[in-house]
Design a protein around this motif. Structure first.
Motif, PDB file in Angstrom:
ATOM      1  N   UNK A 114     -32.043   9.127 102.551  1.00 21.60           N
ATOM      2  CA  UNK A 114     -32.887  10.277 102.219  1.00 21.60           C
ATOM      3  C   UNK A 114     -33.282  11.041 103.485  1.00 21.60           C
ATOM      4  N   UNK A 115     -33.721  10.312 104.510  1.00 23.71           N
ATOM      5  CA  UNK A 115     -34.093  10.950 105.779  1.00 23.71           C
ATOM      6  C   UNK A 115     -32.882  11.660 106.388  1.00 23.71           C
ATOM      7  N   UNK A 116     -31.728  10.997 106.426  1.00 20.73           N
ATOM      8  CA  UNK A 116     -30.517  11.601 106.989  1.00 20.73           C
ATOM      9  C   UNK A 116     -30.104  12.844 106.209  1.00 20.73           C
ATOM     10  N   UNK A 117     -30.231  12.801 104.882  1.00 23.30           N
ATOM     11  CA  UNK A 117     -29.884  13.964 104.069  1.00 23.30           C
ATOM     12  C   UNK A 117     -30.778  15.150 104.407  1.00 23.30           C
ATOM     13  N   UNK A 118     -32.071  14.916 104.486  1.00 19.28           N
ATOM     14  CA  UNK A 118     -32.982  16.013 104.840  1.00 19.28           C
ATOM     15  C   UNK A 118     -32.700  16.532 106.249  1.00 19.28           C
ATOM     16  N   UNK A 119     -32.467  15.634 107.179  1.00 17.17           N
ATOM     17  CA  UNK A 119     -32.220  16.075 108.559  1.00 17.17           C
ATOM     18  C   UNK A 119     -30.889  16.807 108.700  1.00 17.17           C
TER      19      UNK A 119
ATOM     20  N   UNK B  85     -34.251  24.887  98.829  1.00 20.40           N
ATOM     21  CA  UNK B  85     -33.410  25.834  99.571  1.00 20.40           C
ATOM     22  C   UNK B  85     -34.294  26.829 100.313  1.00 20.40           C
ATOM     23  N   UNK B  86     -35.325  27.328  99.638  1.00 19.21           N
ATOM     24  CA  UNK B  86     -36.258  28.270 100.267  1.00 19.21           C
ATOM     25  C   UNK B  86     -37.014  27.586 101.414  1.00 19.21           C
ATOM     26  N   UNK B  87     -37.452  26.356 101.198  1.00 22.44           N
ATOM     27  CA  UNK B  87     -38.176  25.623 102.247  1.00 22.44           C
ATOM     28  C   UNK B  87     -37.287  25.419 103.471  1.00 22.44           C
ATOM     29  N   UNK B  88     -36.026  25.088 103.262  1.00 24.74           N
ATOM     30  CA  UNK B  88     -35.103  24.892 104.390  1.00 24.74           C
ATOM     31  C   UNK B  88     -34.851  26.200 105.136  1.00 24.74           C
ATOM     32  N   UNK B  89     -34.857  27.319 104.423  1.00 24.75           N
ATOM     33  CA  UNK B  89     -34.722  28.627 105.084  1.00 24.75           C
ATOM     34  C   UNK B  89     -35.946  28.919 105.944  1.00 24.75           C
ATOM     35  N   UNK B  90     -37.117  28.616 105.419  1.00 25.59           N
ATOM     36  CA  UNK B  90     -38.364  28.888 106.136  1.00 25.59           C
ATOM     37  C   UNK B  90     -38.576  27.961 107.332  1.00 25.59           C
ATOM     38  N   UNK B  91     -37.957  26.766 107.275  1.00 23.24           N
ATOM     39  CA  UNK B  91     -38.144  25.758 108.327  1.00 23.24           C
ATOM     40  C   UNK B  91     -36.785  25.314 108.867  1.00 23.24           C
TER      41      UNK B  91
ATOM     42  N   UNK C 118     -35.760  24.324 111.638  1.00 22.04           N
ATOM     43  CA  UNK C 118     -35.777  23.198 112.573  1.00 22.04           C
ATOM     44  C   UNK C 118     -36.385  21.939 111.953  1.00 22.04           C
ATOM     45  N   UNK C 119     -36.541  21.921 110.629  1.00 20.51           N
ATOM     46  CA  UNK C 119     -37.173  20.794 109.958  1.00 20.51           C
ATOM     47  C   UNK C 119     -36.438  19.489 110.246  1.00 20.51           C
ATOM     48  N   UNK C 120     -37.205  18.488 110.667  1.00 19.50           N
ATOM     49  CA  UNK C 120     -36.682  17.134 110.872  1.00 19.50           C
ATOM     50  C   UNK C 120     -37.747  16.160 110.411  1.00 19.50           C
TER      51      UNK C 120
ATOM     52  N   UNK D  72     -42.240   6.494 100.909  1.00 22.49           N
ATOM     53  CA  UNK D  72     -41.821   6.705 102.292  1.00 22.49           C
ATOM     54  C   UNK D  72     -42.931   7.421 103.029  1.00 22.49           C
ATOM     55  N   UNK D  73     -43.308   6.887 104.174  1.00 23.09           N
ATOM     56  CA  UNK D  73     -44.243   7.550 105.071  1.00 23.09           C
ATOM     57  C   UNK D  73     -43.424   8.070 106.235  1.00 23.09           C
ATOM     58  N   UNK D  74     -43.643   9.332 106.588  1.00 17.78           N
ATOM     59  CA  UNK D  74     -42.830   9.941 107.631  1.00 17.78           C
ATOM     60  C   UNK D  74     -43.576  11.099 108.274  1.00 17.78           C
ATOM     61  N   UNK D  75     -43.092  11.504 109.427  1.00 22.00           N
ATOM     62  CA  UNK D  75     -43.558  12.740 110.043  1.00 22.00           C
ATOM     63  C   UNK D  75     -42.626  13.836 109.564  1.00 22.00           C
ATOM     64  N   UNK D  76     -43.204  14.915 109.057  1.00 21.68           N
ATOM     65  CA  UNK D  76     -42.427  16.019 108.506  1.00 21.68           C
ATOM     66  C   UNK D  76     -42.553  17.269 109.348  1.00 21.68           C
ATOM     67  N   UNK D  77     -42.705  18.398 108.683  1.00 28.46           N
ATOM     68  CA  UNK D  77     -42.786  19.699 109.345  1.00 28.46           C
ATOM     69  C   UNK D  77     -43.897  19.696 110.393  1.00 28.46           C
ATOM     70  N   UNK D  78     -43.568  20.170 111.582  1.00 28.45           N
ATOM     71  CA  UNK D  78     -44.494  20.237 112.712  1.00 28.45           C
ATOM     72  C   UNK D  78     -45.160  18.892 113.002  1.00 28.45           C
ATOM     73  N   UNK D  79     -44.467  17.784 112.710  1.00 32.95           N
ATOM     74  CA  UNK D  79     -44.980  16.453 112.990  1.00 32.95           C
ATOM     75  C   UNK D  79     -46.085  15.992 112.061  1.00 32.95           C
ATOM     76  N   UNK D  80     -46.305  16.739 110.988  1.00 38.01           N
ATOM     77  CA  UNK D  80     -47.373  16.445 110.035  1.00 38.01           C
ATOM     78  C   UNK D  80     -47.069  15.149 109.279  1.00 38.01           C
TER      79      UNK D  80
END
Length: 119
Positions: A14-19, A63-69, A71-73, A88-96
């Motif tokens: 899931x993480x790899x797919x988003x990244x 798709x819209x979120x990926x356009x807006x971000x 550099x999302x990782x 899953x606990x993770x750091x998302x957009x802007x390290x949030x």
């Protein structure tokens, strides 16, 4: 019952797919009629309830979120397994700090997802 091996494989994929920002790869984890709830849905998708149903609606939102971000990782922090769910606990957009709860159907696909974000 979710076992530890499944939970970790799902989390890493899931993480790899988003990244990768590959929408089809992301959506492959979800059932066609899954339901997603997130406070960000209201802002990006314009759905005041914060809930979207179905792969098409959620795919358009992501798709819209990926356009807006562009550099999302995501950076995985921890994986928590339940009976038929994973958190899953993770750091998302802007390290949030973020946590997502995934409920699985018998085919191993996500049928409901709930996103939570640090305030």
């Amino acid at each position: 019952m979710i076992d530890q091996a499944f939970a970790h494989i799902f989390a890493n994929e899931w993480i790899e797919a988003w990244n990768s920002h590959d929408l089809e790869r992301i959506l492959a984890h979800y059932a066609a009629d899954f339901e997603m709830s997130s406070p960000v849905i209201a802002r990006i998708a314009g759905e005041p309830s914060g809930i979207l149903r179905g792969r098409e609606a959620v795919g358009a939102y992501w798709a819209r979120a990926l356009q807006l971000l562009p550099d999302l990782r995501f950076e995985l922090i921890s994986v928590l397994a339940g009976v038929n769910s994973i958190t899953l606990c993770y750091h998302g957009a802007q390290g949030r700090l973020a946590a997502e709860v995934f409920h699985f159907g018998p085919d191993g696909k996500v049928v409901r997802g709930f996103a939570h974000y640090g305030v």
